[in-house]
Design a protein around this motif. Sequence first.
Motif, PDB file in Angstrom:
ATOM      1  N   THR A  23      77.155  10.592  30.462  1.00  0.00           N
ATOM      2  CA  THR A  23      78.845  10.770  30.741  1.00  0.00           C
ATOM      3  C   THR A  23      79.428   9.781  31.332  1.00  0.00           C
ATOM      4  O   THR A  23      80.546   9.699  31.872  1.00  0.00           O
ATOM      5  CB  THR A  23      78.460  11.939  31.839  1.00  0.00           C
ATOM      6  N   SER A  24      78.966   8.341  30.988  1.00  0.00           N
ATOM      7  CA  SER A  24      79.839   7.200  31.612  1.00  0.00           C
ATOM      8  C   SER A  24      79.537   6.119  30.700  1.00  0.00           C
ATOM      9  O   SER A  24      78.527   6.060  29.558  1.00  0.00           O
ATOM     10  CB  SER A  24      79.256   6.809  32.970  1.00  0.00           C
ATOM     11  N   VAL A  25      80.420   5.208  30.434  1.00  0.00           N
ATOM     12  CA  VAL A  25      80.425   3.837  29.809  1.00  0.00           C
ATOM     13  C   VAL A  25      79.035   3.209  30.052  1.00  0.00           C
ATOM     14  O   VAL A  25      78.301   2.701  29.262  1.00  0.00           O
ATOM     15  CB  VAL A  25      81.525   3.115  29.743  1.00  0.00           C
ATOM     16  N   ALA A  26      78.804   2.994  31.251  1.00  0.00           N
ATOM     17  CA  ALA A  26      77.548   2.244  31.719  1.00  0.00           C
ATOM     18  C   ALA A  26      76.388   2.788  31.228  1.00  0.00           C
ATOM     19  O   ALA A  26      75.349   2.187  30.654  1.00  0.00           O
ATOM     20  CB  ALA A  26      77.550   2.181  33.339  1.00  0.00           C
ATOM     21  N   ALA A  27      76.170   4.215  31.313  1.00  0.00           N
ATOM     22  CA  ALA A  27      75.247   4.778  30.704  1.00  0.00           C
ATOM     23  C   ALA A  27      74.754   4.834  29.146  1.00  0.00           C
ATOM     24  O   ALA A  27      73.832   4.682  28.732  1.00  0.00           O
ATOM     25  CB  ALA A  27      75.062   6.546  31.109  1.00  0.00           C
ATOM     26  N   THR A  28      75.726   4.784  28.710  1.00  0.00           N
ATOM     27  CA  THR A  28      76.109   4.673  27.155  1.00  0.00           C
ATOM     28  C   THR A  28      75.657   3.262  26.613  1.00  0.00           C
ATOM     29  O   THR A  28      74.882   2.999  25.746  1.00  0.00           O
ATOM     30  CB  THR A  28      77.665   4.906  26.635  1.00  0.00           C
ATOM     31  N   ALA A  29      75.910   2.255  27.620  1.00  0.00           N
ATOM     32  CA  ALA A  29      75.710   0.813  27.163  1.00  0.00           C
ATOM     33  C   ALA A  29      74.279   0.660  27.515  1.00  0.00           C
ATOM     34  O   ALA A  29      73.602   0.133  26.403  1.00  0.00           O
ATOM     35  CB  ALA A  29      76.481   0.027  28.121  1.00  0.00           C
ATOM     36  N   GLN A  30      73.779   1.399  28.410  1.00  0.00           N
ATOM     37  CA  GLN A  30      72.361   1.128  28.540  1.00  0.00           C
ATOM     38  C   GLN A  30      71.518   1.636  27.324  1.00  0.00           C
ATOM     39  O   GLN A  30      70.455   1.273  27.100  1.00  0.00           O
ATOM     40  CB  GLN A  30      71.923   1.863  29.739  1.00  0.00           C
ATOM     41  N   LEU A  31      71.943   2.997  27.104  1.00  0.00           N
ATOM     42  CA  LEU A  31      71.226   3.672  25.857  1.00  0.00           C
ATOM     43  C   LEU A  31      71.510   2.781  24.697  1.00  0.00           C
ATOM     44  O   LEU A  31      70.189   2.606  23.872  1.00  0.00           O
ATOM     45  CB  LEU A  31      71.787   5.132  25.510  1.00  0.00           C
ATOM     46  N   PHE A  32      72.554   2.352  24.298  1.00  0.00           N
ATOM     47  CA  PHE A  32      72.578   1.511  22.912  1.00  0.00           C
ATOM     48  C   PHE A  32      71.684   0.305  22.971  1.00  0.00           C
ATOM     49  O   PHE A  32      70.894  -0.285  22.243  1.00  0.00           O
ATOM     50  CB  PHE A  32      73.941   1.150  22.869  1.00  0.00           C
ATOM     51  N   LEU A  33      71.585  -0.431  24.244  1.00  0.00           N
ATOM     52  CA  LEU A  33      71.087  -1.655  24.353  1.00  0.00           C
ATOM     53  C   LEU A  33      69.151  -1.522  24.305  1.00  0.00           C
ATOM     54  O   LEU A  33      68.721  -2.198  23.665  1.00  0.00           O
ATOM     55  CB  LEU A  33      71.161  -2.323  25.889  1.00  0.00           C
ATOM     56  N   ALA A  34      69.109  -0.360  25.023  1.00  0.00           N
ATOM     57  CA  ALA A  34      67.475   0.196  24.608  1.00  0.00           C
ATOM     58  C   ALA A  34      67.022   0.514  23.361  1.00  0.00           C
ATOM     59  O   ALA A  34      65.947   0.358  23.050  1.00  0.00           O
ATOM     60  CB  ALA A  34      67.220   1.331  25.804  1.00  0.00           C
ATOM     61  N   GLU A  35      67.993   0.982  22.691  1.00  0.00           N
ATOM     62  CA  GLU A  35      67.616   1.740  21.442  1.00  0.00           C
ATOM     63  C   GLU A  35      68.141   0.679  20.035  1.00  0.00           C
ATOM     64  O   GLU A  35      67.894   1.285  19.040  1.00  0.00           O
ATOM     65  CB  GLU A  35      68.410   3.062  21.166  1.00  0.00           C
ATOM     66  N   LEU A 116      85.019  -6.160  36.777  1.00  0.00           N
ATOM     67  CA  LEU A 116      84.668  -5.151  37.785  1.00  0.00           C
ATOM     68  C   LEU A 116      83.395  -4.398  37.190  1.00  0.00           C
ATOM     69  O   LEU A 116      82.546  -3.800  38.070  1.00  0.00           O
ATOM     70  CB  LEU A 116      85.836  -4.016  37.641  1.00  0.00           C
ATOM     71  N   GLU A 117      83.066  -4.734  36.060  1.00  0.00           N
ATOM     72  CA  GLU A 117      81.781  -3.856  35.270  1.00  0.00           C
ATOM     73  C   GLU A 117      81.183  -5.044  34.457  1.00  0.00           C
ATOM     74  O   GLU A 117      80.836  -4.669  33.386  1.00  0.00           O
ATOM     75  CB  GLU A 117      82.397  -2.752  34.487  1.00  0.00           C
ATOM     76  N   SER A 118      80.666  -6.100  35.087  1.00  0.00           N
ATOM     77  CA  SER A 118      80.108  -7.260  34.350  1.00  0.00           C
ATOM     78  C   SER A 118      79.003  -6.950  33.758  1.00  0.00           C
ATOM     79  O   SER A 118      78.450  -7.272  32.571  1.00  0.00           O
ATOM     80  CB  SER A 118      80.123  -8.479  35.179  1.00  0.00           C
ATOM     81  N   SER A 119      78.078  -6.151  34.450  1.00  0.00           N
ATOM     82  CA  SER A 119      76.723  -5.642  33.828  1.00  0.00           C
ATOM     83  C   SER A 119      76.646  -4.790  32.865  1.00  0.00           C
ATOM     84  O   SER A 119      76.129  -5.101  31.649  1.00  0.00           O
ATOM     85  CB  SER A 119      75.840  -5.009  35.173  1.00  0.00           C
ATOM     86  N   THR A 120      77.938  -3.854  32.698  1.00  0.00           N
ATOM     87  CA  THR A 120      78.116  -2.794  31.540  1.00  0.00           C
ATOM     88  C   THR A 120      78.465  -3.632  30.493  1.00  0.00           C
ATOM     89  O   THR A 120      78.322  -3.503  29.470  1.00  0.00           O
ATOM     90  CB  THR A 120      79.101  -1.844  32.110  1.00  0.00           C
ATOM     91  N   PHE A 121      79.454  -4.481  30.677  1.00  0.00           N
ATOM     92  CA  PHE A 121      80.319  -5.413  29.770  1.00  0.00           C
ATOM     93  C   PHE A 121      78.912  -6.457  28.979  1.00  0.00           C
ATOM     94  O   PHE A 121      79.046  -6.508  27.662  1.00  0.00           O
ATOM     95  CB  PHE A 121      81.273  -6.274  30.237  1.00  0.00           C
ATOM     96  N   GLY A 122      78.128  -6.836  29.814  1.00  0.00           N
ATOM     97  CA  GLY A 122      77.169  -7.514  29.127  1.00  0.00           C
ATOM     98  C   GLY A 122      76.375  -7.000  28.385  1.00  0.00           C
ATOM     99  O   GLY A 122      75.775  -7.292  27.272  1.00  0.00           O
ATOM    100  N   GLU A 123      75.841  -5.726  28.633  1.00  0.00           N
ATOM    101  CA  GLU A 123      75.054  -4.878  27.854  1.00  0.00           C
ATOM    102  C   GLU A 123      75.586  -4.081  26.667  1.00  0.00           C
ATOM    103  O   GLU A 123      74.968  -4.323  25.549  1.00  0.00           O
ATOM    104  CB  GLU A 123      74.408  -3.585  28.796  1.00  0.00           C
TER     105      GLU A 123
END
Length: 248
Positions: A23-35, A116-123
């Motif tokens: 439900t968030s861009v951060a969670a979506t980024a983490q999923l794409f990076l993991a998969e 503001l979202e450096s971690s998400t941007f990097g992922e």
Amino acid sequence: MLRPLEVLFTFQRRFLKSLCGRTSVAATAQLFLAEAHKFAVYIDYCGTYHWLCDLLERLKANSAWPNVEDEFQQKMAQYSDKRRLGLRDFLIKPVQRICKYPLFLKELLKYTDVRLESSTFGELNQALTSLKGICEGVDQVQQRIDSLRLRNTLLSSYCDCSELPLHVVAKLGEVVLSGPLRSGILVPQFWFPLHTMQVTDDGLVHSWQLQHVKSGQFMVFQASSPHEKQMWTDALNSAIVNSTAHID
């Protein structure tokens, strides 16, 4: 042959189910990076796509095919946006879809504040790089398959002759097509060992010569741009060096 399709279907169904739960861009980024690395199943599928299409055409000759097609159309009638799609249309869908994922990630990057979202941007960036690599892999597989299919077309159209027999032509390797392939019978006009030739610049716009070293006889070639000329001359010079190495 059907294994890559089954593997892709299983992966894609599981991935989309997981994606719908983010439900968030951060969670979506983490999923794409993991998969991201698992998207390599698309490369395997694209390697069998043409053969699946050929198999489909052969199945259409079966007497039971009309019943299969009727059942398929009845199922598709439940989906208003897919009523006009045939089985072949669904086979190309994965090839088209893999190219859309990098575009999706680029859109997410566009609206992600790097401060503001450096971690998400990097992922997102890492996932984008990985998926671009997958798309490049798909393109490379497609190029090899196109080369193989073109080679088979050329060999089936080749007019066998004693100067350059078919069994020799069949060993010449991959074929790269520049310009349209005209139908008809292919007859060899020139046959010469590359180690006896050299590439020379004739000083004209976008053209060069392939010259026989001893006799001085030559053929003139012309490209459409300086870049294309450079590609051709580099490839020819490389082939001449390789040919000479084999002789030595």
